[in-house]
Design a protein around this motif. Structure first.
Motif, short mmCIF file in Angstrom:
data_model
loop_
_atom_site.label_atom_id
_atom_site.label_comp_id
_atom_site.label_asym_id
_atom_site.label_seq_id
_atom_site.Cartn_x
_atom_site.Cartn_y
_atom_site.Cartn_z
N GLN A 62 0.78 -1.04 0.11
CA GLN A 62 -0.07 0.25 0.57
C GLN A 62 0.94 0.94 0.04
OE1 GLN A 62 -3.50 0.28 3.04
NE2 GLN A 62 -2.05 1.43 3.48
N TYR A 63 0.27 2.45 -0.88
CA TYR A 63 1.24 3.79 -0.48
C TYR A 63 0.04 4.74 -1.03
CZ TYR A 63 3.54 7.82 -2.15
OH TYR A 63 3.81 8.84 -3.05
N THR A 64 0.53 5.16 0.42
CA THR A 64 -0.48 5.81 0.57
C THR A 64 -0.18 7.80 0.11
OG1 THR A 64 -1.44 5.22 2.16
CG2 THR A 64 -1.52 7.42 2.36
N ASP A 65 -0.19 9.19 -0.27
CA ASP A 65 0.31 9.93 -0.60
C ASP A 65 -0.84 10.91 -0.24
OD1 ASP A 65 0.64 12.52 -1.40
OD2 ASP A 65 1.25 11.81 -4.04
N GLU A 66 -0.48 11.68 0.75
CA GLU A 66 -1.36 12.64 1.84
C GLU A 66 -1.79 13.42 1.69
OE1 GLU A 66 -2.64 11.15 4.74
OE2 GLU A 66 -1.59 8.75 4.58
N VAL A 67 -0.64 13.65 0.35
CA VAL A 67 -0.62 15.21 -0.13
C VAL A 67 -1.88 15.22 -1.60
CG1 VAL A 67 1.00 17.01 -1.47
CG2 VAL A 67 1.82 15.79 0.37
N GLU A 68 -1.20 14.34 -1.49
CA GLU A 68 -2.32 14.19 -3.19
C GLU A 68 -3.38 12.91 -3.10
OE1 GLU A 68 -2.78 15.87 -6.19
OE2 GLU A 68 -0.21 16.56 -5.95
N ARG A 69 -3.42 13.09 -1.67
CA ARG A 69 -4.52 12.06 -1.11
C ARG A 69 -5.21 10.90 -1.81
NH1 ARG A 69 -7.27 14.26 3.19
NH2 ARG A 69 -9.01 13.37 2.59
N VAL A 70 -4.46 9.87 -2.64
CA VAL A 70 -4.46 9.35 -3.12
C VAL A 70 -3.70 7.69 -2.06
CG1 VAL A 70 -3.78 7.76 -5.31
CG2 VAL A 70 -4.05 10.00 -5.31
N ARG A 71 -3.93 6.55 -2.69
CA ARG A 71 -4.09 5.56 -2.36
C ARG A 71 -3.52 4.48 -2.92
NH1 ARG A 71 -6.42 2.17 3.09
NH2 ARG A 71 -8.09 1.18 1.26
N LEU A 72 -2.77 3.78 -3.55
CA LEU A 72 -2.66 2.63 -3.92
C LEU A 72 -2.39 1.61 -3.49
CD1 LEU A 72 -0.54 4.34 -6.61
CD2 LEU A 72 -2.62 3.59 -7.47
N LEU A 73 -3.32 0.42 -4.15
CA LEU A 73 -2.93 -1.57 -3.60
C LEU A 73 -1.85 -1.59 -5.13
CD1 LEU A 73 -6.04 -2.12 -1.51
CD2 LEU A 73 -3.94 -1.57 -0.47
N TYR A 74 -1.03 -2.55 -3.96
CA TYR A 74 -0.28 -2.93 -5.66
C TYR A 74 0.60 -4.03 -5.08
CZ TYR A 74 3.71 -0.16 -4.26
OH TYR A 74 4.59 0.14 -3.42
N TRP A 75 1.44 -5.10 -5.81
CA TRP A 75 2.27 -5.87 -6.24
C TRP A 75 3.11 -5.26 -7.11
CZ3 TRP A 75 2.80 -10.03 -9.71
CH2 TRP A 75 1.29 -10.36 -10.61
N VAL A 76 4.31 -5.98 -6.29
CA VAL A 76 5.09 -5.95 -7.94
C VAL A 76 5.99 -7.53 -8.56
CG1 VAL A 76 7.67 -5.21 -7.86
CG2 VAL A 76 6.47 -4.05 -5.76
N SER A 77 6.24 -7.37 -9.27
CA SER A 77 6.20 -9.14 -9.81
C SER A 77 7.56 -8.67 -9.45
CB SER A 77 5.75 -9.13 -11.62
OG SER A 77 6.46 -8.29 -12.65
N ALA A 78 8.41 -10.66 -10.25
CA ALA A 78 9.57 -11.52 -10.28
C ALA A 78 10.24 -10.23 -10.81
CB ALA A 78 10.02 -12.76 -10.42
N LEU A 79 9.78 -9.06 -12.23
CA LEU A 79 10.64 -8.72 -13.58
C LEU A 79 10.41 -7.51 -12.33
CD1 LEU A 79 9.08 -11.01 -16.45
CD2 LEU A 79 11.54 -11.29 -14.84
N THR A 81 7.44 -5.18 -12.68
CA THR A 81 6.10 -4.90 -12.71
C THR A 81 5.31 -4.50 -12.07
OG1 THR A 81 6.39 -5.90 -14.97
CG2 THR A 81 4.87 -4.88 -14.49
N VAL A 82 5.24 -3.20 -11.54
CA VAL A 82 4.56 -2.98 -10.59
C VAL A 82 2.63 -3.17 -10.69
CG1 VAL A 82 2.97 -0.88 -9.30
CG2 VAL A 82 5.28 -1.32 -9.27
N VAL A 83 2.02 -4.16 -10.41
CA VAL A 83 0.06 -4.45 -10.82
C VAL A 83 -0.26 -3.74 -9.95
CG1 VAL A 83 -1.24 -6.01 -11.44
CG2 VAL A 83 1.36 -6.75 -11.82
N VAL A 84 -0.96 -2.40 -10.28
CA VAL A 84 -1.69 -1.65 -9.53
C VAL A 84 -3.20 -2.66 -10.06
CG1 VAL A 84 -3.22 0.52 -9.09
CG2 VAL A 84 -1.18 0.39 -10.26
N VAL A 85 -3.45 -2.84 -8.02
CA VAL A 85 -4.86 -4.16 -7.56
C VAL A 85 -5.41 -2.67 -7.44
CG1 VAL A 85 -6.09 -4.99 -6.65
CG2 VAL A 85 -3.09 -5.95 -7.05
N ALA A 86 -5.37 -1.30 -7.18
CA ALA A 86 -6.59 -1.21 -7.21
C ALA A 86 -6.32 0.36 -6.75
CB ALA A 86 -7.49 -1.62 -5.87
N TYR A 87 -7.01 1.84 -6.68
CA TYR A 87 -6.91 3.29 -7.07
C TYR A 87 -8.41 3.45 -6.13
CZ TYR A 87 -7.78 8.49 -7.68
OH TYR A 87 -7.60 9.35 -7.84
N MET A 88 -7.57 3.67 -5.07
CA MET A 88 -8.66 4.38 -4.30
C MET A 88 -8.14 5.62 -3.63
SD MET A 88 -9.07 0.96 -2.13
CE MET A 88 -7.78 1.01 -1.72
#
Length: 90
Positions: A62-79, A81-88
């Protein structure tokens, strides 16, 4: 002397549910906020906090940017690659 290159950015991919969320974003401010968060995660994929879970599947982060008020849920593949699961919005 050879020129130095900055570290390679991670590629961003979206799950189906995250892609549907993207389709519904119409505000330029929301697009800008999401773009800013995606750039941060693409430069430093491990910046987000690891969420508790099992060791069978990929480690959800989970990455949260308090300034822009964004939270990303994601996972990082073996290569890396960031796969974003959800944007909220936070």
């Amino acid at each position: 002397m050879a020129p130095q290159h900055s570290p390679r950015r991670a590629r961003i991919a979206f799950s189906d549910s995250a892609a549907k969320q993207l389709e519904n974003i119409t505000s330029e401010a929301e697009i800008h906020a999401l773009d800013r968060a995606l750039v941060v995660v693409s430069v430093a994929p491990d910046i987000g906090e690891a969420l508790p879970g099992d060791s069978v599947g990929p480690q959800l982060r989970q990455y949260t940017d308090e300034v822009e008020r964004v939270r990303l849920l994601y996972w990082v593949s073996a290569l890396r690659t960031v796969v974003v699961v959800a944007y909220m919005e936070v």
